[in-house]
Design an enzyme around this catalytic site. Structure first.
Site, short mmCIF file in Angstrom:
data_model
loop_
_atom_site.label_atom_id
_atom_site.label_comp_id
_atom_site.label_asym_id
_atom_site.label_seq_id
_atom_site.Cartn_x
_atom_site.Cartn_y
_atom_site.Cartn_z
N HIS A 51 0.94 -0.79 0.11
CA HIS A 51 -0.37 -0.26 -0.09
C HIS A 51 1.07 1.05 -0.11
O HIS A 51 2.38 1.05 0.34
CB HIS A 51 -1.20 0.03 1.23
CG HIS A 51 -0.77 0.29 2.77
ND1 HIS A 51 0.31 -1.03 3.14
CD2 HIS A 51 -0.71 1.32 3.62
CE1 HIS A 51 1.20 -0.50 4.44
NE2 HIS A 51 0.25 0.87 4.52
N HIS A 53 1.36 3.63 1.95
CA HIS A 53 1.58 5.16 3.31
C HIS A 53 3.39 4.96 3.08
O HIS A 53 4.08 4.12 2.70
CB HIS A 53 1.08 4.49 4.73
CG HIS A 53 0.21 4.51 4.81
ND1 HIS A 53 -0.63 3.51 5.57
CD2 HIS A 53 -1.04 5.53 4.25
CE1 HIS A 53 -2.19 4.16 5.48
NE2 HIS A 53 -2.33 5.37 4.67
N ASP A 55 5.61 4.93 5.51
CA ASP A 55 6.73 4.00 5.84
C ASP A 55 6.71 2.78 5.52
O ASP A 55 6.95 2.14 5.21
CB ASP A 55 6.04 4.30 7.06
CG ASP A 55 4.04 3.86 7.51
OD1 ASP A 55 4.12 3.39 6.45
OD2 ASP A 55 4.59 3.57 8.64
N HIS A 56 6.35 3.19 4.23
CA HIS A 56 6.58 1.80 2.93
C HIS A 56 7.10 1.75 2.09
O HIS A 56 7.12 0.75 1.19
CB HIS A 56 4.99 0.70 3.35
CG HIS A 56 4.68 0.58 4.19
ND1 HIS A 56 4.75 -1.15 4.79
CD2 HIS A 56 3.96 0.91 5.24
CE1 HIS A 56 3.70 -1.57 5.71
NE2 HIS A 56 3.52 -0.09 6.37
N HIS A 105 -7.44 -1.31 6.05
CA HIS A 105 -6.59 -0.38 6.61
C HIS A 105 -6.67 0.67 5.39
O HIS A 105 -6.55 2.01 6.11
CB HIS A 105 -4.87 -1.11 5.93
CG HIS A 105 -3.97 -0.19 6.53
ND1 HIS A 105 -3.70 0.37 8.00
CD2 HIS A 105 -2.26 -0.05 5.88
CE1 HIS A 105 -2.90 1.52 8.35
NE2 HIS A 105 -2.41 1.22 6.86
N ASP A 124 -0.01 -3.98 6.53
CA ASP A 124 -0.42 -3.16 7.50
C ASP A 124 -1.97 -3.76 7.57
O ASP A 124 -2.93 -3.25 8.68
CB ASP A 124 -0.76 -1.90 7.36
CG ASP A 124 1.05 -1.06 7.88
OD1 ASP A 124 1.98 -1.76 8.19
OD2 ASP A 124 1.24 -0.15 7.81
N HIS A 162 4.64 -3.78 10.38
CA HIS A 162 5.21 -3.84 11.43
C HIS A 162 5.70 -4.13 13.00
O HIS A 162 5.04 -5.89 12.49
CB HIS A 162 4.18 -2.61 12.32
CG HIS A 162 4.14 -1.44 11.06
ND1 HIS A 162 5.04 -0.41 10.93
CD2 HIS A 162 3.00 -1.19 9.91
CE1 HIS A 162 5.00 0.47 10.05
NE2 HIS A 162 3.46 0.31 9.59
#
Ligand code: FE2
Length: 243
Positions: A51, A53, A55-56, A105, A124, A162
């Site tokens: 996805h 976001h 942080d990915h 998510h 996530d 995570h």
């Protein structure tokens, strides 16, 4: 195939390696990935995104080269070489990788399943003993996506995005204090906190409350005895958000 886990803070980045060739899943950062590839003598061929976001995906721009593919679902601003939808198969070094749509998510969450390696990358959507927050979809879709993953073979290894394992385990134990499997998992975690990933679908089915919304124990803990799994899921997701 070898699967290496790189942990950066609470983020996991995964590197798949076959005979000097590498694929990376959700590179939120570039430098640790580049350093690992160089040290291991691997050539990056494929970047898989679950996805969008940051942080990915934060490492994609620095890592991408013309010689490899960036693959992910629709819905993001990153330029893809290939957009995948549910059921698509991607080849990596002769190994098939199946894209599974798991919205919840976000709208376009995609998990990657490698039947030969018995590996599942869940982004996530699913974590060790927990699940992601619902930012773009509702409980009905999230529960459906979790069931899609729950239906995979019990010995499938689960690689989540995570490390929220300790708080997830504490919440699971709070909901099901009599669940022996959760107590055992908590004990194992305390003995080896770094050994969180991978877990397995079987272990998640026994211990992850978000995969157990059709169990009487979780329904009772949610105050939804006799409720539908979706109602139970919505209740415990709300409890976890306030935890
Ligand atoms: Fe996310």
């Amino acid at each position: 195939m070898r699967i290496e886990t790189l942990q950066v803070g609470e983020n996991f980045v995964y590197v798949l390696a076959v005979a000097g060739r590498a694929a990376v899943v959700d590179p939120g950062v570039a430098d640790p990935v580049s350093a690992y590839l160089e040290e291991a003598g691997l050539t990056l061929e494929l970047i898989l995104l679950t996805h969008y976001h940051g942080d990915h995906t934060g490492g994609v721009v620095a890592l991408r080269r013309a010689s490899h593919d960036v693959v992910g679902p629709a819905g993001g601003s990153i330029e893809l070489d290939r957009t995948v939808v549910h059921g698509d198969s991607i080849d990596f070094a002769g190994h098939p990788i199946r894209a599974l749509a798991v919205p919840g998510h976000t709208t376009h969450d995609t998990a990657y399943y490698l039947p030969e390696a018995k590996a599942l990358f869940t982004g996530d959507l699913l974590f060790a003993c927990g699940c992601g927050r619902m930012f773009e979809r509702d409980s009905h879709q999230m529960w459906g996506s979790l069931c899609r993953l729950r239906n995979l073979p019990d010995d499938t290894c689960v690689y989540g995005g995570h490390d929220y394992t300790l708080e997830n385990l504490a919440f699971a134990a709070h909901l099901e204090p009599d669940n022996v499997a959760i107590r055992e998992r908590l004990k194992q975690f305390r003995a080896d906190p770094a050994g969180t990933m991978p877990s397995t679908i079987g272990e998640e089915k026994r211990t992850n409350p978000f995969l157990r919304c059709d169990s009487e124990a979780v329904a009772a803990a949610a105050g939804r005895r006799g409720g539908t799994p979706v109602e139970v899921f919505a209740a415990i997701r709300g409890m976890k958000d306030r935890w």
